[in-house]
Each structure stands twice: as C-alpha cells, then as structure tokens.
Enzyme design. Structure first.
Site: not given
Ligand code: 13P
Length: 249
Positions: A9, A11, A95, A97, A167, A173, A212
């Site tokens: 992803n 982002k 997601h 976010e 997740e 992150g 992560s």
């Molecule tokens: P990270 O791998 O940067 O922690 O992000 C995970 C994520 O949100 C994937 O959709």
C-alpha cells in the site's frame, strides 16, 4: 490451501520516476517468488502507468473507491469501473487512515465493499483496533463490529471473493509490530467469525497482517497458521525491502 498474498500500500507516496524505478526493481526480483501473489496499490493517478509497466506480473489495486453504484456528479471520487479499466483487480476498503481521516464509517465501508464486489474487483477489507481499544479489552468487539457491518450488507457469500487485512492501528507506521501471537489471535478470531457463517468460505479467505511489517519480522508473522500474507506500507516503497518480505511468504 491458501496462496500467500503480499500487497504494497503505497499510500500518498511516489511519483512517475520513483514508481518506475520501484516496479523495475520488483520485476527484477519477482521470478524467484513465483508462489506468492504480489500486489501494489499506487495513488490512483499512477495506476494506469504502473499497471502497464507491471504487465500482469505484479497485480495492481486501488487504495479506495466510491461507494456510488454509478459514475456521475461526485467531484473528486473514483468509480470502480475506472479502477478496472486502468488495470486493477483489487481495491482496499476501510483502511484505518480512511476511517480516521475521511469519514469512512462502517456503513460507508460496507457500501464500498459492495461497490467493489458488484464490479468483480476483489475488496481487501481492512479492520483493526486502536491502542485505546486494545487496552480496554475491546479488540474482538471492534473486529466483530467492523466485520458485521460488511457481512450484514453483503452476506457471507460475498467473502468468497474478498481478502481481509488485520491492521492494528497502533502498529501502522509506528515500528511497533503485533507479536506473532497477537496477530494469530486476531486472525483466528476473524476466521472464526466468518466460519460461524460459512466454514468453507472462511477456510479459503486470505487474511493479511498489516502494521510495521519489515523483512526481519515477516517470516515469523507469515508462519502463523491464520496469516496468509501481509499488507505493507513503508517497507513496500523500496524494492529490496518489499522483495525480502515477498520472499518470506
Ligand atoms: P506500515 O507498514 O507503514 O506500518 O503501514 C501498514 C499499512 O497501513 C498498510 O496498509
């Protein structure tokens, strides 16, 4: 048995030159990982170019789609037919976010899952608890609520063409990964929720862990019996890191 899926992803990251370099790097290493399905989800404006370069060797997905049934006057939105036309097979839905910053509440997420399904796009439904919810002992209740919103609108049969990504918000992150046991427990709970409605569909649905994931923790996460791959953020932006994670699957 379930084929591993490793999904990047991206982002809101990338650009023409960086994307081309990343895809070139992944393609160069991808043959060695033939048994794992590899997916990247670029920002929507780049999907077309990425899909052309990936040439089917790496699959391409969207990060979001409109819940509207038909295209029309919805400024800034992207319809699933558009994602399909530019080469997507998958699309992320819900997601954390999107849920936290853009108002994708459970009912909106359920509608997006439905929109994806109706077009033959495979939704990757993202679920997960915040740190506050985990510490309050609400992890399973949150996962059940997020799943049930989608199940109530779409039915269990729709999960035959879907992927679920666990997740935990506190792991995204942050560099804090769920322990293999925490991941396995959550995945087993999710699979159990699906199994209560249809054991066969539950057994064939791939459950990804996200939060992560790095090359050095992917092996132990992916060896959990109910973890069928990963949804990777930061570590999907460098070919070597992403390939190392793919190789762990
Ligand atoms: P990270 O791998 O940067 O922690 O992000 C995970 C994520 O949100 C994937 O959709």
């Amino acid at each position: 048995s379930r084929q591993y899926l490793v999904a990047g992803n991206w982002k809101m990251n990338g650009g023409r030159a960086a994307n081309a370099e990343l895809i070139t790097g992944i393609l160069a290493g991808v043959a060695a990982n033939a048994s794992v399905e590899i997916l990247v989800c670029p920002p929507s404006v780049y999907i077309d170019a990425v899909a052309q370069q990936a040439a089917g060797k790496i699959k391409v997905g969207g990060q979001n789609l409109s819940e509207q049934e038909k295209p029309g006057a919805f400024t800034g939105e992207i319809h699933g037919t558009m994602l399909k036309e530019v080469g997507c097979q998958y699309v992320l839905v819900g997601h954390s976010e999107r849920r936290a910053f853009y108002g994708d509440a459970d009912d909106v997420v359920a509608g997006k899952f439905k929109a994806a399904q109706s077009l033959g796009l495979t939704p990757i439904l993202c679920v997960g608890e915040t740190l506050q919810e985990r510490e309050a002992g609400q992890t399973e209740a949150v996962l059940a609520r997020q799943l049930n919103a989608v199940l109530d609108l779409n039915g269990i049969d729709s999960f035959a063409n879907s992927v679920v990504a666990y997740e935990p918000v506190w792991a995204i992150g942050t560099g804090k990964t769920a322990s293999p046991q925490q991941a396995q427990d959550a995945h087993a709970f999710i699979r159990g929720q699906l199994a209560a409605k249809n054991a066969k569909i539950s057994n064939s649905t791939r459950l990804l862990y996200g939060g992560s994931v790095k090359a050095d923790n992917a092996v132990e996460l992916f060896s959990c019996p109910d973890v069928d791959g990963g949804l990777i953020g930061g570590a999907s932006l460098k070919a070597a890191d992403f390939l190392a994670i793919c190789a762990a699957a």
